[in-house]
Design a protein around this motif. Structure first.
Motif, PDB file in Angstrom:
ATOM      1  N   ILE A  10      -3.173  -8.896  -3.684  1.00 15.76           N
ATOM      2  CA  ILE A  10      -4.064  -8.130  -2.804  1.00 15.76           C
ATOM      3  C   ILE A  10      -3.459  -6.748  -2.520  1.00 15.76           C
ATOM      4  O   ILE A  10      -4.123  -5.715  -2.681  1.00 15.76           O
ATOM      5  N   ALA A  11      -2.192  -6.725  -2.128  1.00 14.43           N
ATOM      6  CA  ALA A  11      -1.544  -5.457  -1.769  1.00 14.43           C
ATOM      7  C   ALA A  11      -1.500  -4.507  -2.973  1.00 14.43           C
ATOM      8  O   ALA A  11      -1.714  -3.299  -2.831  1.00 14.43           O
ATOM      9  N   THR A  15      -4.944   1.424  -3.880  1.00 11.99           N
ATOM     10  CA  THR A  15      -4.628   2.624  -4.654  1.00 11.99           C
ATOM     11  C   THR A  15      -3.424   3.337  -4.029  1.00 11.99           C
ATOM     12  O   THR A  15      -3.443   3.619  -2.826  1.00 11.99           O
ATOM     13  N   PRO A  16      -2.376   3.597  -4.824  1.00 14.05           N
ATOM     14  CA  PRO A  16      -1.195   4.270  -4.283  1.00 14.05           C
ATOM     15  C   PRO A  16      -1.558   5.583  -3.586  1.00 14.05           C
ATOM     16  O   PRO A  16      -2.381   6.362  -4.078  1.00 14.05           O
ATOM     17  N   GLY A  17      -0.957   5.774  -2.427  1.00 14.04           N
ATOM     18  CA  GLY A  17      -1.208   6.997  -1.651  1.00 14.04           C
ATOM     19  C   GLY A  17      -2.284   6.838  -0.593  1.00 14.04           C
ATOM     20  O   GLY A  17      -2.442   7.706   0.265  1.00 14.04           O
ATOM     21  N   TYR A  18      -3.019   5.726  -0.652  1.00 10.67           N
ATOM     22  CA  TYR A  18      -4.084   5.520   0.332  1.00 10.67           C
ATOM     23  C   TYR A  18      -3.533   4.964   1.649  1.00 10.67           C
ATOM     24  O   TYR A  18      -2.630   4.126   1.652  1.00 10.67           O
ATOM     25  N   GLY A  28       1.403  -9.865   9.173  1.00 11.85           N
ATOM     26  CA  GLY A  28       1.707  -8.480   8.790  1.00 11.85           C
ATOM     27  C   GLY A  28       2.402  -8.333   7.445  1.00 11.85           C
ATOM     28  O   GLY A  28       2.942  -7.272   7.132  1.00 11.85           O
ATOM     29  N   TYR A  29       2.355  -9.359   6.601  1.00  8.82           N
ATOM     30  CA  TYR A  29       3.087  -9.289   5.325  1.00  8.82           C
ATOM     31  C   TYR A  29       2.506  -8.239   4.366  1.00  8.82           C
ATOM     32  O   TYR A  29       3.252  -7.594   3.633  1.00  8.82           O
ATOM     33  N   VAL A  30       1.186  -8.097   4.358  1.00 11.06           N
ATOM     34  CA  VAL A  30       0.574  -7.123   3.435  1.00 11.06           C
ATOM     35  C   VAL A  30       0.964  -5.693   3.839  1.00 11.06           C
ATOM     36  O   VAL A  30       1.427  -4.917   2.989  1.00 11.06           O
ATOM     37  N   LEU A  35       4.236  -0.715   2.589  1.00 10.20           N
ATOM     38  CA  LEU A  35       5.235   0.289   2.978  1.00 10.20           C
ATOM     39  C   LEU A  35       6.482   0.171   2.103  1.00 10.20           C
ATOM     40  O   LEU A  35       6.978   1.164   1.566  1.00 10.20           O
ATOM     41  N   ARG A  36       6.955  -1.062   1.964  1.00 11.14           N
ATOM     42  CA  ARG A  36       8.210  -1.300   1.238  1.00 11.14           C
ATOM     43  C   ARG A  36       8.110  -0.850  -0.218  1.00 11.14           C
ATOM     44  O   ARG A  36       9.089  -0.401  -0.801  1.00 11.14           O
ATOM     45  N   ASN A  37       6.935  -0.954  -0.792  1.00  8.02           N
ATOM     46  CA  ASN A  37       6.770  -0.600  -2.208  1.00  8.02           C
ATOM     47  C   ASN A  37       6.193   0.798  -2.395  1.00  8.02           C
ATOM     48  O   ASN A  37       5.785   1.155  -3.505  1.00  8.02           O
TER      49      ASN A  37
END
Ligand SMILES: C[S@@+](CC[C@H](N)C(=O)[O-])C[C@H]1O[C@@H](n2cnc3c(N)ncnc32)[C@H](O)[C@@H]1O
Length: 171
Positions: A10-11, A15-18, A28-30, A35-37
């Motif tokens: 899902i995560a 789209t990167p940057g969104y 809160g795992y997603v 953030l972490r990635n």
């Protein structure tokens, strides 16, 4: 924290940057994964339940990503990190505040209701990532009704359960 294959998939559809909002975030795992990635720099972790939100807040703080805006701070302030917000569906998300809306781990009937009640927010977002545990056809019908493209339509098995995940492009 070992994120499940379902939540990771899902995560990774964001789209990167969104900027994103995870509605019904629970643990809160997603948001933490985003953030972490380096996928998102700002994520609203929203939940109706104060207990769930507290759990998300603790996890975000432990991961070093908790963002707590000062009361009265400018809307224009650069926001970075995970902001935990008590919200019934999209009720406390402002139009234009996020690009991606994530809904997972609820039924399709509730998701459909949340999206329709929050159309002002939906229409200013760019994509929806939805993974209902039942009634996925309601989300397909929702996309069809509004002329939104289903950009990805995935099925996966995680811990012997079958899940659907749709990425719906708004604009
Ligand atoms: C089963 S958990 C899913 C957690 C996570 N999204 C996942 O997929 O693993 C469902 C969460 O949705 C929250 N929830 C239920 N109705 C909601 C609503 N109307 N608005 C926001 N959150 C809601 C619950 O409090 C709970 O934390």
């Amino acid at each position: 924290m070992a994120i499940s294959n379902r939540l990771k998939t899902i995560a990774e559809l964001v789209t990167p940057g969104y900027r994103a909002a995870d509605i019904g975030t629970d643990h809160g795992y997603v948001p933490i994964y985003l953030l972490r990635n380096g996928i998102s720099s700002y994520v609203i972790a929203a939940d109706l339940s104060p207990g769930s939100l507290e759990k998300a807040r603790e996890h975000a703080a432990r991961a070093g990503f908790l963002f707590e805006p000062e009361t009265g701070s400018s809307e224009k302030l650069q926001k970075n990190g995970i902001e935990c917000r008590l919200s019934d569906g999209l009720a406390e998300i402002h139009p234009g505040e996020v690009d991606a809306i994530i809904l997972s781990g609820m039924g399709g009937i509730l998701m459909d209701r949340i999206l329709r009640a929050g159309m002002e927010v939906v229409q200013t977002a760019k994509e929806l990532i939805v993974s209902p545990h039942r009634d996925v056809e309601l989300l397909r019908a929702f996309a069809d009704e509004y002329g939104y493209e289903i950009a990805q339509d995935l099925e996966l098995t995680d811990k012997k359960k079958r899940y659907h995940i749709l990425k719906i492009r708004i604009r």
